[in-house]
Design a protein around this motif. Sequence first.
Motif, PDB file in Angstrom:
ATOM      1  N   MET A  17      -2.699   0.005   6.881  1.00  9.95           N
ATOM      2  CA  MET A  17      -1.418  -0.150   6.189  1.00  9.95           C
ATOM      3  C   MET A  17      -0.938   1.186   5.627  1.00  9.95           C
ATOM      4  SD  MET A  17      -0.387  -3.290   6.437  1.00  9.95           S
ATOM      5  CE  MET A  17       0.774  -3.594   5.113  1.00  9.95           C
ATOM      6  N   GLY A  18      -1.848   2.140   5.493  1.00  8.13           N
ATOM      7  CA  GLY A  18      -1.468   3.469   5.035  1.00  8.13           C
ATOM      8  C   GLY A  18      -1.322   4.461   6.168  1.00  8.13           C
ATOM      9  N   GLU A  19      -1.358   3.971   7.393  1.00  5.06           N
ATOM     10  CA  GLU A  19      -1.305   4.833   8.577  1.00  5.06           C
ATOM     11  C   GLU A  19       0.041   4.665   9.287  1.00  5.06           C
ATOM     12  OE1 GLU A  19      -4.347   5.550  12.266  1.00  5.06           O
ATOM     13  OE2 GLU A  19      -3.788   3.468  11.873  1.00  5.06           O
ATOM     14  N   ASP A  20       0.691   5.776   9.644  1.00  3.14           N
ATOM     15  CA  ASP A  20       1.923   5.691  10.423  1.00  3.14           C
ATOM     16  C   ASP A  20       1.601   5.172  11.820  1.00  3.14           C
ATOM     17  OD1 ASP A  20       3.615   6.572   8.448  1.00  3.14           O
ATOM     18  OD2 ASP A  20       3.570   8.676   9.084  1.00  3.14           O
ATOM     19  N   SER A  61      -6.434   3.932  -1.945  1.00  2.00           N
ATOM     20  CA  SER A  61      -7.838   3.941  -2.378  1.00  2.00           C
ATOM     21  C   SER A  61      -8.204   2.654  -3.121  1.00  2.00           C
ATOM     22  CB  SER A  61      -8.108   5.155  -3.269  1.00  2.00           C
ATOM     23  OG  SER A  61      -7.232   5.151  -4.396  1.00  2.00           O
ATOM     24  N   LEU A  62      -7.282   2.157  -3.954  1.00  2.00           N
ATOM     25  CA  LEU A  62      -7.535   0.916  -4.683  1.00  2.00           C
ATOM     26  C   LEU A  62      -7.559  -0.268  -3.733  1.00  2.00           C
ATOM     27  CD1 LEU A  62      -7.904  -0.692  -7.278  1.00  2.00           C
ATOM     28  CD2 LEU A  62      -5.402  -0.700  -7.559  1.00  2.00           C
ATOM     29  N   ILE A 116       0.835  -1.199   0.000  1.00  2.00           N
ATOM     30  CA  ILE A 116       0.000   0.000   0.000  1.00  2.00           C
ATOM     31  C   ILE A 116       0.873   1.254   0.000  1.00  2.00           C
ATOM     32  CG2 ILE A 116      -1.718   1.326   1.291  1.00  2.00           C
ATOM     33  CD1 ILE A 116      -2.862  -1.178   0.014  1.00  2.00           C
ATOM     34  N   ASN A 117       0.581   2.159  -0.930  1.00  2.00           N
ATOM     35  CA  ASN A 117       1.295   3.445  -1.037  1.00  2.00           C
ATOM     36  C   ASN A 117       2.814   3.289  -1.041  1.00  2.00           C
ATOM     37  OD1 ASN A 117      -1.130   4.752  -1.135  1.00  2.00           O
ATOM     38  ND2 ASN A 117      -1.037   5.599   0.932  1.00  2.00           N
ATOM     39  N   GLY A 118       3.284   2.249  -1.722  1.00  2.00           N
ATOM     40  CA  GLY A 118       4.717   2.036  -1.819  1.00  2.00           C
ATOM     41  C   GLY A 118       5.361   1.544  -0.539  1.00  2.00           C
TER      42      GLY A 118
END
Length: 298
Positions: free
Chosen positions: A260-263, A234-235, A167-169
Amino acid sequence: MLLVTGITGHTGRYFLQELINNKYDGPIRCIVRETSDTSLLENSELFIEKVVGDLDNPKFINAVMSGIEAVMHIYNIHHSINIVEAAIRNKVKRVILVHTTGIYSKYKNASDGYKTIEQELEKIKNDPECSTSITILRPSMIYGDLCDRNMSKFIKMVDKLRIIPVINGGNSLIQPVNARDLGKAFYTVLMSPDETDGNTYDLTGERPIKIIDVFKLISKELNKNTIFISVPLSLGVWMARVLKTITSGKIDFIERVQRMGEDRSYSHDKASNNFGYHPMSFEKGIRIEVQQHLGKRV
């Protein structure tokens, strides 16, 4: 007498090992389930009393508090209120509760229940008639052995797949903490009441690390040539919603993907300053777990 819950679990076993290593000489009452493997307790040479019971039963919790001076509650934050209330009724001097840094999440399901519990505990602590000291320990993502629910999954994934979506790299930060460090921290807090009573501590790994770097370290230790493909958050969330729909809600990974996109990195400076908490590096910890995985595979 010391009362311990969750001593046969992942971090509980490392706490037990610290009790053994330091030759803890006081009596210990351990709450276990009928299905628990208690061989480590039986071979510990400590003064241990095993009690089989259900922490969902308030009468049982109240009964096992008799004669207790301190509580180490490792098993499940959702029992904390009942544990504390029973401790207060039985005039227990101090309670140490193992909670989670999940309380900091911005997502409702991951944090709301934890916040409610700690808010209630804060009210109890502030009651002038409460003479029981309450200390809260908040581990971050726990890893260290193949029984963990975090890195063990990543290791299996990297071992099986050539291509892995992130997610997000994989640029979000996490700060995994090794169960070995938690066992030591639990013991140190128990034995340092003057420094730790009534405080709250975040117990995290040595330093923050990007998720993509976690995967790359695992891939390196497994000697794999893994290809990582960045997937927009988003995907990922859309795919999780589709999966939930087609399985009629049986598989719901939406919030897991969102996180998974959250610090998820938090300072442990307070623990370091108050009782000398110094966790191992992630590089060292993940090497231990990967070697366990390879040994099991062989």
